[in-house]
Write an enzyme that holds these catalytic residues in place. Structure first.
Site, PDB file in Angstrom:
ATOM      1  N   ILE A 205       0.837  -1.202   0.000  1.00 61.63           N
ATOM      2  CA  ILE A 205       0.000   0.000   0.000  1.00 61.63           C
ATOM      3  C   ILE A 205       0.878   1.260   0.000  1.00 61.63           C
ATOM      4  O   ILE A 205       2.027   1.231   0.433  1.00 61.63           O
ATOM      5  CB  ILE A 205      -0.982   0.013   1.193  1.00 61.63           C
ATOM      6  CG1 ILE A 205      -0.246  -0.033   2.536  1.00 61.63           C
ATOM      7  CG2 ILE A 205      -1.955  -1.154   1.075  1.00 61.63           C
ATOM      8  CD1 ILE A 205      -1.170   0.113   3.732  1.00 61.63           C
ATOM      9  N   LYS A 231       2.550  -5.158   3.090  1.00 61.78           N
ATOM     10  CA  LYS A 231       3.701  -4.280   3.341  1.00 61.78           C
ATOM     11  C   LYS A 231       3.238  -2.838   3.338  1.00 61.78           C
ATOM     12  O   LYS A 231       2.633  -2.369   2.377  1.00 61.78           O
ATOM     13  CB  LYS A 231       4.797  -4.454   2.293  1.00 61.78           C
ATOM     14  CG  LYS A 231       6.109  -3.744   2.701  1.00 61.78           C
ATOM     15  CD  LYS A 231       7.046  -3.507   1.559  1.00 61.78           C
ATOM     16  CE  LYS A 231       6.806  -2.206   0.845  1.00 61.78           C
ATOM     17  NZ  LYS A 231       7.111  -0.998   1.657  1.00 61.78           N
ATOM     18  N   GLU A 307      -2.913  -0.412  -9.132  1.00 62.47           N
ATOM     19  CA  GLU A 307      -3.578   0.902  -9.177  1.00 62.47           C
ATOM     20  C   GLU A 307      -2.450   1.922  -9.146  1.00 62.47           C
ATOM     21  O   GLU A 307      -1.780   2.096  -8.142  1.00 62.47           O
ATOM     22  CB  GLU A 307      -4.538   1.059  -7.998  1.00 62.47           C
ATOM     23  CG  GLU A 307      -5.523   2.216  -8.187  1.00 62.47           C
ATOM     24  CD  GLU A 307      -5.026   3.503  -7.559  1.00 62.47           C
ATOM     25  OE1 GLU A 307      -4.509   4.346  -8.330  1.00 62.47           O
ATOM     26  OE2 GLU A 307      -5.141   3.661  -6.340  1.00 62.47           O
ATOM     27  N   CYS A 341      -3.646  10.163  -6.676  1.00 60.69           N
ATOM     28  CA  CYS A 341      -3.346   9.598  -7.992  1.00 60.69           C
ATOM     29  C   CYS A 341      -4.326  10.062  -9.059  1.00 60.69           C
ATOM     30  O   CYS A 341      -3.982  10.135 -10.240  1.00 60.69           O
ATOM     31  CB  CYS A 341      -3.331   8.076  -7.909  1.00 60.69           C
ATOM     32  SG  CYS A 341      -4.823   7.362  -7.195  1.00 60.69           S
ATOM     33  N   GLU A 438       3.148  13.102 -13.685  1.00 63.83           N
ATOM     34  CA  GLU A 438       2.403  13.143 -12.424  1.00 63.83           C
ATOM     35  C   GLU A 438       3.263  13.851 -11.377  1.00 63.83           C
ATOM     36  O   GLU A 438       4.254  13.302 -10.906  1.00 63.83           O
ATOM     37  CB  GLU A 438       2.057  11.729 -11.965  1.00 63.83           C
ATOM     38  CG  GLU A 438       1.180  11.695 -10.733  1.00 63.83           C
ATOM     39  CD  GLU A 438       0.816  10.281 -10.309  1.00 63.83           C
ATOM     40  OE1 GLU A 438      -0.327  10.068  -9.875  1.00 63.83           O
ATOM     41  OE2 GLU A 438       1.685   9.391 -10.418  1.00 63.83           O
TER      42      GLU A 438
END
Length: 540
Positions: A205, A231, A307, A341, A438
């Protein structure tokens, strides 16, 4: 239960109407921009003495087989307060050996333990008891999330903790509703499908929403009867360890949920490449997602859910109510310090309303309150760490060097911690790095367009496809755009609506698979066909 959207919007307006900290707008007198006449502004807010977080650090070890244990190596690593850069605590530094131990515990719990053999109803009851415990400890968890991550405390307490609890209620409800089908066959055979848990799930994550990403990953995996090795992000390990302890208090058997803190190249790589892990789910950057996918493929070809990053367009059409569009576009980009995101990081504005929008968007950014996230009324806290802080500032410099017009912001705020001024660029072109990459920070890039066909082409001209926003009064325009935009989510006249039942995931290099909703269950199930002959059946 209201959706997270309404919680977020309510919080958003509460914050904007709260007592504003001292705000000072200064004109540095420095020109930038393509025409050489754009003024450069910066926004400053008073950073008073920082509030002492109202929570104690209770758990810093790895949680393996139901017990908190030191790392096998005995090493620890520091986790920091992004408001200051000071160390909060030293956390057990897991590596490959710790992952091996956690996977062994999860494998034993799956193969021999009670969890997969437990009735789905009993699994759901444990998940509901866990949600109740989280609600009971929500004040401590919200404070810990803000302390370790830097997000506004009001956001953590009023939006993210309620959504975390809602997600586990949602997945607890699914636990006893997962079933296969009876399938007609061309001949005398009885055919049924079984939906079986996939086994040991490895989950990695990110740091931007530690608690919510825990829920997005752990909820569906447990509802389906799997066991887990999770994790944490090395920047934000504290809340995952806390809630994992609460899960065991709720009755979760040992070995079902194991939490290891550590670094990506060591613990993360060991988990993704482990031969006894049956599935991996990862949320993070696209570049790291490629590595995870490669490691999974080169080991035991385990399935992977990803993702990843985004560069989401937020399209403001010529019929838009400009005041409302400014507020929503501001929210779409600056929410969570821009560390989202799916942030609406390419603000496309129709040429007929561009000038009005730009002036109001700049004014709104200058009013944004930046400061101690524990202080009431603060809208924006610090970036997560020095690496992300420096990355954002590099992109701001890139925008200036590319001759985009710096309307406001553009620098750090204060002398300690990782605070960045809310920044707005105009005259942004599609080939600039600030329009392609990004940034993951409070940097709004405003681009001008002429017509719908043009903006569709430009919005889709990206390697990403996570989300998009459309702001229009026209149903026809909304329908055209929602079908044309190549993105996993399109929000129309809203943004960041994250209801538990709404699937989330990306097209192109924004990921593989979907999280949340019924679609997330598919990530953690195997489908088995069972065929048996029928002797003299009365019907087929």
């Amino acid at each position: 239960t209201d959706s997270l959207f309404f919680q977020l919007i309510s919080l958003f307006f509460i914050l904007t109407k709260s007592v504003i900290l001292h705000v000072k707008t200064i004109n540095s007198g420095k020109n930038s921009g393509r025409n050489g006449i754009g003024k450069r502004f910066s926004t400053a807010a008073a950073l008073e003495d920082l509030i002492v977080p109202p929570v104690q650090i209770a758990y810093t070890q790895n949680l393996i087989d139901g017990k908190f244990v030191d790392a096998a190596s005995g090493k620890t690593f520091p986790t920091y307060d992004p408001r200051t850069g000071d160390v909060i605590a030293n956390v057990a530094e897991g590596d490959a050996e710790d992952i091996d131990r956690a996977v062994a515990a999860a494998r034993k719990a799956f193969d021999e333990g009670p969890w997969p053999k437990m009735t789905p109803y009993e699994r759901s009851r444990i998940m509901l008891r866990f949600a109740d415990l989280v609600e009971k400890h929500s004040e401590e968890l919200a404070a810990l999330e803000t302390w370790n991550n830097g997000k506004p405390h009001e956001q953590a307490a009023k939006s993210e903790l309620p959504m975390f609890i809602r997600l586990f209620h949602y997945y607890a409800g699914w636990a006893d509703k997962i079933h296969g089908l009876t399938v007609p066959a061309d001949g005398p055979h009885h055919v049924q499908t079984l939906h079986e848990p996939i086994g040991v799930a490895g989950q990695i994550i990110p740091w931007n929403f530690p608690l919510l990403m825990f829920a997005w990953k752990v909820g569906p995996a447990l509802a389906c009867g799997n066991t887990i090795v999770l994790k944490t992000a090395e920047q934000t390990p504290l809340t995952a360890l806390y809630v994992a302890k609460l899960f065991h208090e709720a009755g979760l058997p040992p070995g079902v949920l194991n939490v290891v803190s550590g670094y990506g190249p060591t613990a993360g790589a060991a988990l993704a490449s482990h031969m006894d892990v049956d599935k991996v789910a990862f949320t993070g950057s696209t570049d790291t997602g490629k590595i995870v996918l490669e490691l999974a493929a080169k080991s035991n070809l385990k399935p992977v859910t990803l993702e990843l990053g985004g560069k989401s367009p937020f399209i403001i059409c010529e019929d838009a109510d400009v005041d409302k569009a400014v507020e929503l576009a501001h929210f779409a980009l600056f929410f969570n310090q821009g560390q989202c995101c799916c942030a609406g990081s390419r603000t496309f504005v129709h040429e007929r309303v561009y000038d009005e929008f730009l002036e109001k968007a700049k004014a709104r950014a200058l009013r944004r309150v930046v400061g101690d996230p524990f202080r009431k009324g603060v809208e924006q806290g610090p970036q997560i760490d020095t690496e992300q802080f420096e990355k954002v500032l590099r992109y701001i410099r890139s925008g200036i060097e590319s001759n985009a017009t710096l309307e406001c912001g553009g620098d750090r705020l204060g002398t300690k911690g990782y605070f960045v001024q809310p920044t707005v660029f105009s005259n942004v072109k599609d080939d600039m790095l600030i329009a392609k990459d990004e940034i993951f920070g409070p940097v709004q890039s405003i681009l001008k367009f002429k017509d719908i066909d043009e903006v569709i082409r430009r919005a889709n001209n990206t390697r990403y496809g996570l989300a998009a926003g459309v702001f229009t009064k026209s149903v026809e325009t909304a329908n055209t755009l929602t079908r044309a935009l190549r993105a996993g989510t399109v929000w129309v006249n809203c943004f960041d609506v994250f209801d538990a039942a709404i699937p989330f995931g990306g097209y192109k290099m924004s990921g593989i698979g979907r999280e949340k909703g019924i679609y997330s269950l598919h990530n953690y199930l195997q489908v088995k066909a069972v065929v048996t002959p029928l002797k003299n059946p009365a019907w087929l």
